[in-house]
Write a protein that holds these residues in place. Sequence first.
Motif, PDB file in Angstrom:
ATOM      1  N   GLN A 276     -11.270 -10.860  77.397  1.00  0.00           N
ATOM      2  CA  GLN A 276     -10.091 -10.174  77.926  1.00  0.00           C
ATOM      3  C   GLN A 276     -10.481  -8.922  78.700  1.00  0.00           C
ATOM      4  O   GLN A 276      -9.872  -8.607  79.738  1.00  0.00           O
ATOM      5  CB  GLN A 276      -9.135  -9.800  76.789  1.00  0.00           C
TER       6      GLN A 276
ATOM      7  N   ARG B 149     -10.193 -18.074  89.161  1.00  0.00           N
ATOM      8  CA  ARG B 149      -9.620 -17.149  88.171  1.00  0.00           C
ATOM      9  C   ARG B 149      -8.462 -17.806  87.433  1.00  0.00           C
ATOM     10  O   ARG B 149      -8.309 -17.647  86.217  1.00  0.00           O
ATOM     11  CB  ARG B 149      -9.159 -15.866  88.857  1.00  0.00           C
TER      12      ARG B 149
ATOM     13  N   ASP C  67      -9.466 -17.352  93.941  1.00  0.00           N
ATOM     14  CA  ASP C  67      -8.169 -17.299  93.257  1.00  0.00           C
ATOM     15  C   ASP C  67      -7.979 -18.484  92.316  1.00  0.00           C
ATOM     16  O   ASP C  67      -7.516 -18.317  91.177  1.00  0.00           O
ATOM     17  CB  ASP C  67      -7.039 -17.268  94.287  1.00  0.00           C
TER      18      ASP C  67
ATOM     19  N   PRO D 299      -9.324  -8.231  82.866  1.00  0.00           N
ATOM     20  CA  PRO D 299      -8.187  -7.460  82.353  1.00  0.00           C
ATOM     21  C   PRO D 299      -6.835  -7.877  82.918  1.00  0.00           C
ATOM     22  O   PRO D 299      -5.804  -7.664  82.282  1.00  0.00           O
ATOM     23  CB  PRO D 299      -8.528  -6.021  82.753  1.00  0.00           C
ATOM     24  N   GLY D 300      -6.810  -8.493  84.075  1.00  0.00           N
ATOM     25  CA  GLY D 300      -5.535  -8.856  84.679  1.00  0.00           C
ATOM     26  C   GLY D 300      -5.040 -10.241  84.335  1.00  0.00           C
ATOM     27  O   GLY D 300      -3.954 -10.635  84.770  1.00  0.00           O
ATOM     28  N   LEU D 301      -5.836 -10.990  83.557  1.00  0.00           N
ATOM     29  CA  LEU D 301      -5.464 -12.373  83.255  1.00  0.00           C
ATOM     30  C   LEU D 301      -4.800 -12.496  81.893  1.00  0.00           C
ATOM     31  O   LEU D 301      -5.154 -11.791  80.946  1.00  0.00           O
ATOM     32  CB  LEU D 301      -6.699 -13.273  83.302  1.00  0.00           C
ATOM     33  N   HIS D 302      -3.866 -13.432  81.812  1.00  0.00           N
ATOM     34  CA  HIS D 302      -3.230 -13.746  80.539  1.00  0.00           C
ATOM     35  C   HIS D 302      -3.814 -15.054  80.015  1.00  0.00           C
ATOM     36  O   HIS D 302      -3.787 -16.077  80.692  1.00  0.00           O
ATOM     37  CB  HIS D 302      -1.720 -13.898  80.716  1.00  0.00           C
TER      38      HIS D 302
END
Length: 506
Positions: A111, A160, A157, A115-118
């Motif tokens: 995580q 990710r 993109d 940091p921007g991914l769920h």
Amino acid sequence: MKPLAPLLVAIAVALAHPARADSPPVDFGPLAKLVATTNTAIGHPTGMAIAVVHDGKVVYQDYVGLADIARRTPVTARTDFYIASATKPFTALEVLLKVQQGQADLAMPVQAMFPGLHFAGIDAGAVTLRDLLVHTSGIDNEPLVWATAFSGLHDPDTLRALVARSGTSAEDAHGTFEYTNVGYNIASVWLDARFKRPWQAQLQQDVFEPLDMRQTSAYISQAQARGWAMALPYSLASDDPQAPLYLTKSDDTMQAAGGMVSTAPDLARFLIAQLEPPAGNHPSLAGAIERSHATQVDLKARYLDFERTGYALGWYTGEYKGHRLLHHFGGFAGFHAHLSLMPDENAGLVVLCNEDMLCPRMTNLVADYVYGALLRQTGNEAAVAKRFAALPGEATGLRQQVRRQRAAIRARPWHLTLPREAYAGTYANPLLGTMRIHVDRHGAMAIHWGRLHAVATGYPKDDQVRVELVPNSGNVMAFQVDHGKVVAVRLEDMVFAKPADNTDRH
């Protein structure tokens, strides 16, 4: 008077481990004859490159067979081979360099890496960078593996987004060793984003150049632009073993779990650096190398003669002929690579092949001879020669087995519930690109997906077919039929949807 005990112990140690300077050079001539004779007896002239390192230098090289059968191009010291998963020690080393330089932490959770991914499918706060590199992440992500290693249909993109869709492995929980490409794929997506350069460029600057690996690259385009001689892929399991396999590597399928081309001399330089880390010239690199050798997880496995009791950072560890051995091999359609080192003997071995079925067995025997000879094992030459003599018969048996299997596959009836034409068309997945299926006038069903293509054969379940997108490796594609129309196709756990009235018949 001084006691005699220490002196007697010193004498005993000296007798048990005589100085190398007093030992005659190892004769590798018999090995060269065994390899050449066996290659001729098998009748399949694919190539092999061998380099042995000992005490900081290359003590033996041998180049046999052909890099390109049709053109009769011989394998030489300047022939580049695809090394597949033998790339992992390099990728792990790149990450460890970042750790040495204070730019990363192996305890960093996934995580924090993204940091921007769920992450809905995994506990991204528990799985760490170390887990990714030592195969204990418990993560399953076949779509990411297929995109990076096979189809080539991806961009930053979509990669990710694919990372964010990681799920948990059905077989092995977090903390349990399960060898996979997933961890290295995820680590490379992080490397690209965190350091604003492709992982390939990072390896070039941080590892290849410092170690003077001048004919090594993680870019196929670079090898082609520089005119490097490339070994073509072959397989004894092919319908025509003399023809190269269709699936070749391109920049978009060179991935951090298996994405390098190199020569035997360049890889020998890498092994020399592993055995004698360059602390004077490259202290960070030396520190990373030393750290990479420490076993991180215990396991119990075996591959041919090689016991595997642990995994370090990019290396399997275990005993071989009574000595600690670090090794990593690479296998892909038409290629096999062997990298190994025996630290307490300051010795290592590189073997590269452009054949994927029999070559692992031959490479296994090359290692048997090389390490047996370096260890001065009594009877080594005769024992290994006996094993080599059995290989031509094994090759014949394997070919016969493959023919029987292929005949059985081709004989399978089709179990489609609709006319074949109904399955033709373009199928799309927002993260994995498009897959085209067309049916010709003879009823042959061809599948095209990025760099991959295949002609389907029957399968004993309704609305399913077998495809060999990766040569000599079968997969099942399952069509979803709804109210008399095909609406989607599934490959592994990847689903491609078919828009209404989308057909493609030729």
